[in-house]
Design a protein around this motif. Structure first.
Motif, PDB file in Angstrom:
ATOM      1  N   ALA A  98       0.550  14.042  24.287  1.00  9.81           N
ATOM      2  CA  ALA A  98       0.703  14.662  25.612  1.00  9.81           C
ATOM      3  C   ALA A  98       0.248  13.713  26.717  1.00  9.81           C
ATOM      4  O   ALA A  98       0.867  12.677  26.932  1.00  9.81           O
ATOM      5  N   ASP A  99      -0.859  14.032  27.403  1.00 11.68           N
ATOM      6  CA  ASP A  99      -1.288  13.169  28.512  1.00 11.68           C
ATOM      7  C   ASP A  99      -1.780  11.804  28.034  1.00 11.68           C
ATOM      8  O   ASP A  99      -2.029  10.901  28.837  1.00 11.68           O
ATOM      9  N   GLY A 100      -1.892  11.626  26.700  1.00 12.49           N
ATOM     10  CA  GLY A 100      -2.326  10.344  26.167  1.00 12.49           C
ATOM     11  C   GLY A 100      -1.196   9.451  25.680  1.00 12.49           C
ATOM     12  O   GLY A 100      -1.446   8.331  25.233  1.00 12.49           O
ATOM     13  N   TYR A 101       0.051   9.925  25.766  1.00 11.31           N
ATOM     14  CA  TYR A 101       1.200   9.205  25.192  1.00 11.31           C
ATOM     15  C   TYR A 101       1.229   7.723  25.568  1.00 11.31           C
ATOM     16  O   TYR A 101       1.432   6.864  24.724  1.00 11.31           O
ATOM     17  N   ARG A 102       1.073   7.424  26.853  1.00 10.01           N
ATOM     18  CA  ARG A 102       1.243   6.045  27.333  1.00 10.01           C
ATOM     19  C   ARG A 102      -0.063   5.466  27.876  1.00 10.01           C
ATOM     20  O   ARG A 102      -0.067   4.471  28.578  1.00 10.01           O
ATOM     21  N   ARG A 103      -1.148   6.070  27.490  1.00 13.91           N
ATOM     22  CA  ARG A 103      -2.443   5.672  28.029  1.00 13.91           C
ATOM     23  C   ARG A 103      -3.035   4.499  27.248  1.00 13.91           C
ATOM     24  O   ARG A 103      -2.908   4.424  26.031  1.00 13.91           O
ATOM     25  N   VAL A 104      -3.673   3.584  27.955  1.00 12.99           N
ATOM     26  CA  VAL A 104      -4.510   2.547  27.360  1.00 12.99           C
ATOM     27  C   VAL A 104      -5.954   2.848  27.750  1.00 12.99           C
ATOM     28  O   VAL A 104      -6.251   3.093  28.917  1.00 12.99           O
ATOM     29  N   ARG A 105      -6.837   2.837  26.739  1.00 12.26           N
ATOM     30  CA  ARG A 105      -8.254   3.119  26.980  1.00 12.26           C
ATOM     31  C   ARG A 105      -9.076   1.921  26.508  1.00 12.26           C
ATOM     32  O   ARG A 105      -8.804   1.364  25.448  1.00 12.26           O
ATOM     33  N   ILE A 106     -10.060   1.552  27.287  1.00 12.04           N
ATOM     34  CA  ILE A 106     -10.888   0.388  26.963  1.00 12.04           C
ATOM     35  C   ILE A 106     -12.339   0.832  26.909  1.00 12.04           C
ATOM     36  O   ILE A 106     -12.826   1.533  27.805  1.00 12.04           O
ATOM     37  N   TYR A 107     -13.022   0.422  25.851  1.00 11.82           N
ATOM     38  CA  TYR A 107     -14.441   0.752  25.724  1.00 11.82           C
ATOM     39  C   TYR A 107     -15.243  -0.503  25.416  1.00 11.82           C
ATOM     40  O   TYR A 107     -14.985  -1.186  24.425  1.00 11.82           O
ATOM     41  N   LYS A 108     -16.200  -0.812  26.286  1.00  9.81           N
ATOM     42  CA  LYS A 108     -17.155  -1.893  26.065  1.00  9.81           C
ATOM     43  C   LYS A 108     -18.539  -1.262  25.973  1.00  9.81           C
ATOM     44  O   LYS A 108     -18.919  -0.472  26.828  1.00  9.81           O
ATOM     45  N   SER A 109     -19.272  -1.613  24.944  1.00  9.33           N
ATOM     46  CA  SER A 109     -20.544  -0.941  24.700  1.00  9.33           C
ATOM     47  C   SER A 109     -21.671  -1.553  25.518  1.00  9.33           C
ATOM     48  O   SER A 109     -21.881  -2.761  25.528  1.00  9.33           O
ATOM     49  N   CYS A 110     -22.375  -0.700  26.222  1.00  9.45           N
ATOM     50  CA  CYS A 110     -23.621  -1.050  26.904  1.00  9.45           C
ATOM     51  C   CYS A 110     -24.371   0.253  27.139  1.00  9.45           C
ATOM     52  O   CYS A 110     -23.876   1.333  26.795  1.00  9.45           O
ATOM     53  N   ALA A 111     -25.545   0.187  27.714  1.00  7.46           N
ATOM     54  CA  ALA A 111     -26.387   1.385  27.843  1.00  7.46           C
ATOM     55  C   ALA A 111     -25.723   2.478  28.664  1.00  7.46           C
ATOM     56  O   ALA A 111     -25.994   3.666  28.457  1.00  7.46           O
ATOM     57  N   THR A 112     -24.863   2.098  29.609  1.00  2.47           N
ATOM     58  CA  THR A 112     -24.237   3.093  30.486  1.00  2.47           C
ATOM     59  C   THR A 112     -22.714   3.043  30.438  1.00  2.47           C
ATOM     60  O   THR A 112     -22.060   3.707  31.228  1.00  2.47           O
ATOM     61  N   CYS A 113     -22.139   2.283  29.517  1.00  9.80           N
ATOM     62  CA  CYS A 113     -20.680   2.123  29.468  1.00  9.80           C
ATOM     63  C   CYS A 113     -19.992   3.419  29.063  1.00  9.80           C
ATOM     64  O   CYS A 113     -20.544   4.230  28.321  1.00  9.80           O
ATOM     65  N   ASP A 114     -18.786   3.586  29.557  1.00  8.35           N
ATOM     66  CA  ASP A 114     -17.960   4.734  29.180  1.00  8.35           C
ATOM     67  C   ASP A 114     -16.508   4.270  29.096  1.00  8.35           C
ATOM     68  O   ASP A 114     -16.181   3.126  29.410  1.00  8.35           O
ATOM     69  N   TRP A 115     -15.645   5.171  28.659  1.00 11.69           N
ATOM     70  CA  TRP A 115     -14.225   4.852  28.538  1.00 11.69           C
ATOM     71  C   TRP A 115     -13.617   4.566  29.911  1.00 11.69           C
ATOM     72  O   TRP A 115     -13.878   5.288  30.881  1.00 11.69           O
TER      73      TRP A 115
END
Length: 415
Positions: free
Chosen positions: A81-98
């Protein structure tokens, strides 16, 4: 549904955003946009402290795909659905989010497969009704999605059976692609099939929703060159199992594995029989070169309410043993791990096992296989105390030593 080990020894986990309210609240009173759902559908798990940090994933990651990039960030693509064409990036740090990129993909990607390429980009192959592939990041705004006829040729119009194709990078830079019951060596830069391999013996489907699993076995190297490249494909469900499961008849899972040396001039499948039939299993390469086969069911297929008879006992496969002595059944778990369960190898050699939800919502009671939100660590036999004397002991360097990319370091160890 998905787990990925990060370079800092944390594990990022994510699940469907439309299952319902999860058991973990978002911090500081946050809620999902345009929703009364204030629960988290993604977390970062700290292995060392056994704690979690809630994350905000904005779009539906149901049956999405992704892989780590060279800088250690996770690039995760597609979904429902709303994720069909989505690119998500996650970098880990103490406050990082998608971080999410709307329309980051050319095509809708649901049940696609991603693989990191030698140039640092990732290729995204297939997905439901997506008989093509694309790359991320794009070289230009006009970069297209080349057609991939192999996905049309392996598509069963009634059930597909070529979703989440198995993809492995061959040492020469081409890709080994397995879908349904067929496989090819593919030059994605020229959009050409380099080699067509024989159909696996028996012709049974091995990809979603028949959902077997596969690994690229440890490479045999000689003077820095891979002289033997082998792929192992195990389990799945027979033809017709999807339709039968939807009608309440749950066919037994496949108990066969196919192994092929794709580097041979005339490669052929060699079939082996597992001690336990398995569909929806997960396969991992272990540090000792063995393969772990874990989770899944012994009947039915992947999908809502479509699997039966969980397989509780993991199996290890020892590639260097003779045929007939390669499989070893491990001690069983007590928790069924069926549809939407997953595993990941941790840096300390343990295997983290989590999830399981064969329902389209969270359901914890009055069902055959309740939604399972727990994590469990599986310890392979090489972690037994009885094996401690056989482990190599590093003599030098005695302290943590930094090494730059492309440089060498001398390690002295006692066996």
């Amino acid at each position: 549904m998905h787990m990925q080990l990060l370079p800092n020894d944390r594990v990022v986990m994510y699940d469907r955003t439309d299952f319902g309210i999860s058991n973990i609240s978002l911090p500081n009173g946050k809620c999902r946009p345009n929703s009364t759902d204030c629960s988290s559908h993604s977390v970062e798990y700290d292995v060392g402290s056994n704690t979690i940090r809630p994350l905000m994933v904005l779009t539906n990651v149901w049956c999405s795909s992704g892989t780590l990039m060279p800088d250690g960030s996770l690039v995760q693509t597609g979904g429902w659905a709303d994720g069909y064409r989505r690119v998500r990036i996650y970098k880990s740090c103490a406050t990082c989010d998608w971080q999410e990129i709307p329309n980051g993909l050319n095509q809708q990607r649901w049940y696609a497969t991603n693989h990191l390429l030698p140039d640092g980009r990732q290729i995204i192959i297939g997905g439901r009704q997506a008989f093509n592939y694309e790359f991320y990041p794009k070289m230009s705004a006009t970069e297209n999605s080349p057609s991939f006829p192999f996905l049309v040729q392996t598509n069963d119009p009634n059930v597909e059976n070529n979703l989440y194709p198995f993809v492995f990078l061959y040492p020469d830079g081409n890709l080994f692609v397995f879908a349904n019951n067929r496989s090819i060596l593919f030059d994605y830069s020229k959009n050409q099939v380099v080699k067509t391999y024989p159909t696996m013996h028996g012709g049974q489907p091995r990809n979603y929703p028949s959902t077997g699993s596969a690994v690229l076995l440890p490479l045999r190297m000689k003077k820095g060159v891979a002289e033997s490249v082998e792929v192992l494909v195990c389990g799945g469900a027979p033809k017709g199992a999807f339709a039968n499961s939807n009608n309440g008849r749950f066919d037994g899972a496949l108990d066969t594995c196919g192994r092929i040396r794709i580097s041979d001039p005339n490669p052929q499948w060699v079939m082996e029989t597992m001690p336990l039939a398995r569909v929806m299993g997960d396969m991992l390469l272990l540090p000792n070169g063995h393969v772990l086969i874990i989770n899944g069911a012994s009947a039915g297929v992947a999908g809502w309410e479509l699997g039966r008879n969980p397989v509780l006992s993991p199996v290890t496969y020892r590639p260097d043993n003779q045929i007939g002595s390669r499989f070893e059944v491990q001690n069983p778990s007590t928790k069924p791990r069926v549809y939407h369960s997953t595993v990941v190898l941790l840096r300390d050699g343990r295997v983290l096992v989590g999830g399981s939800n064969p329902h389209d919502k969270y359901v914890f009671t009055n069902v055959l296989y309740p939604t399972e939100l727990s994590l469990k660590a599986f310890s392979p036999s090489y972690l037994d105390l009885s094996s401690s004397s056989s482990r190599p002991r590093i003599l030098s360097p005695k302290t943590k030593t930094k090494i730059r990319y492309g440089k060498q370091i001398d390690v002295t160890f006692l066996v």
